[in-house]
Design a protein around this motif. Structure first.
Motif, PDB file in Angstrom:
ATOM      1  N   TRP A  99       0.811  -1.209   0.000  1.00 17.05           N
ATOM      2  CA  TRP A  99       0.000   0.000   0.000  1.00 17.05           C
ATOM      3  C   TRP A  99       0.856   1.276   0.000  1.00 17.05           C
ATOM      4  O   TRP A  99       0.378   2.343  -0.364  1.00 17.05           O
ATOM      5  CB  TRP A  99      -0.913   0.041   1.214  1.00 17.05           C
ATOM      6  N   TYR A 100       2.098   1.171   0.436  1.00 14.31           N
ATOM      7  CA  TYR A 100       2.925   2.363   0.598  1.00 14.31           C
ATOM      8  C   TYR A 100       4.207   2.210  -0.215  1.00 14.31           C
ATOM      9  O   TYR A 100       4.586   1.112  -0.603  1.00 14.31           O
ATOM     10  CB  TYR A 100       3.245   2.573   2.096  1.00 14.31           C
ATOM     11  N   GLN A 101       4.904   3.326  -0.444  1.00 12.16           N
ATOM     12  CA  GLN A 101       6.134   3.315  -1.238  1.00 12.16           C
ATOM     13  C   GLN A 101       7.346   3.063  -0.350  1.00 12.16           C
ATOM     14  O   GLN A 101       7.493   3.697   0.698  1.00 12.16           O
ATOM     15  CB  GLN A 101       6.326   4.651  -1.953  1.00 12.16           C
ATOM     16  N   ASP A 102       8.208   2.152  -0.818  1.00 12.68           N
ATOM     17  CA  ASP A 102       9.472   1.901  -0.120  1.00 12.68           C
ATOM     18  C   ASP A 102      10.539   2.705  -0.865  1.00 12.68           C
ATOM     19  O   ASP A 102      11.194   2.223  -1.776  1.00 12.68           O
ATOM     20  CB  ASP A 102       9.803   0.407  -0.132  1.00 12.68           C
ATOM     21  N   ARG A 103      10.734   3.943  -0.468  1.00 13.05           N
ATOM     22  CA  ARG A 103      11.607   4.855  -1.198  1.00 13.05           C
ATOM     23  C   ARG A 103      13.081   4.500  -1.059  1.00 13.05           C
ATOM     24  O   ARG A 103      13.853   4.711  -1.992  1.00 13.05           O
ATOM     25  CB  ARG A 103      11.375   6.290  -0.734  1.00 13.05           C
ATOM     26  N   ASP A 104      13.492   3.968   0.055  1.00 15.94           N
ATOM     27  CA  ASP A 104      14.923   3.633   0.219  1.00 15.94           C
ATOM     28  C   ASP A 104      15.241   2.201  -0.161  1.00 15.94           C
ATOM     29  O   ASP A 104      16.379   1.786  -0.179  1.00 15.94           O
ATOM     30  CB  ASP A 104      15.406   3.946   1.626  1.00 15.94           C
ATOM     31  N   GLY A 107      13.045  -2.770   2.154  1.00 17.06           N
ATOM     32  CA  GLY A 107      12.039  -3.798   2.471  1.00 17.06           C
ATOM     33  C   GLY A 107      11.156  -3.424   3.626  1.00 17.06           C
ATOM     34  O   GLY A 107      10.389  -4.268   4.122  1.00 17.06           O
ATOM     35  N   VAL A 108      11.228  -2.187   4.110  1.00 19.03           N
ATOM     36  CA  VAL A 108      10.405  -1.730   5.227  1.00 19.03           C
ATOM     37  C   VAL A 108       9.761  -0.400   4.853  1.00 19.03           C
ATOM     38  O   VAL A 108      10.460   0.507   4.355  1.00 19.03           O
ATOM     39  CB  VAL A 108      11.231  -1.572   6.518  1.00 19.03           C
ATOM     40  N   VAL A 109       8.443  -0.255   5.047  1.00 24.51           N
ATOM     41  CA  VAL A 109       7.747   1.006   4.800  1.00 24.51           C
ATOM     42  C   VAL A 109       7.163   1.521   6.092  1.00 24.51           C
ATOM     43  O   VAL A 109       6.964   0.773   7.047  1.00 24.51           O
ATOM     44  CB  VAL A 109       6.647   0.846   3.725  1.00 24.51           C
ATOM     45  N   CYS A 110       6.843   2.775   6.130  1.00 19.50           N
ATOM     46  CA  CYS A 110       6.243   3.454   7.292  1.00 19.50           C
ATOM     47  C   CYS A 110       7.097   3.284   8.541  1.00 19.50           C
ATOM     48  O   CYS A 110       6.589   3.031   9.623  1.00 19.50           O
ATOM     49  CB  CYS A 110       4.818   2.984   7.541  1.00 19.50           C
TER      50      CYS A 110
END
Length: 111
Positions: A99-104, A107-110
């Protein structure tokens, strides 16, 4: 008057079950004794009464089948909103991760 007294006394044995035996001693008083009823049911050869049938157990009522909802967190418009509500972080492989973007790209978002 002994003959009159014996004439007034009446006693009749009652061999029929459920009837009443009445013994009158004078014209003013009477004694009422119920006759014992004969036992019901046929005894077994050993002399004990036959065992009673067991009552069938009641069947359980059918329950309504409810599908389990997927156990996911609510979807928020941004990771900041998810963190404010107390949710996250999400790792790769979890439903919420998509549901969210993993910008870095770790493998972890939010986080």
């Amino acid at each position: 008057m002994a003959s009159t007294d014996s004439a007034q006394r009446a006693s009749s044995p009652s061999p029929v079950a459920g009837t009443v035996t009445v013994t009158a001693t004078t014209t003013e008083t009477a004694t009422v004794r119920p006759v014992e009823a004969a036992p019901t049911g046929s005894p077994t050869p050993s002399g004990t009464p036959a065992p009673r049938r067991a009552r069938p157990k009641p069947r359980p009522k059918p329950t309504k089948t409810v599908r389990a909802r997927p156990r996911t967190d609510p979807r928020f418009s941004t990771c900041a909103a998810a963190r404010r509500a107390g949710y996250g972080p999400y790792r790769a492989g979890e439903t919420e991760y998509a549901w969210y973007q993993d910008r870095d790209g770790d493998g972890v978002v939010c986080e």
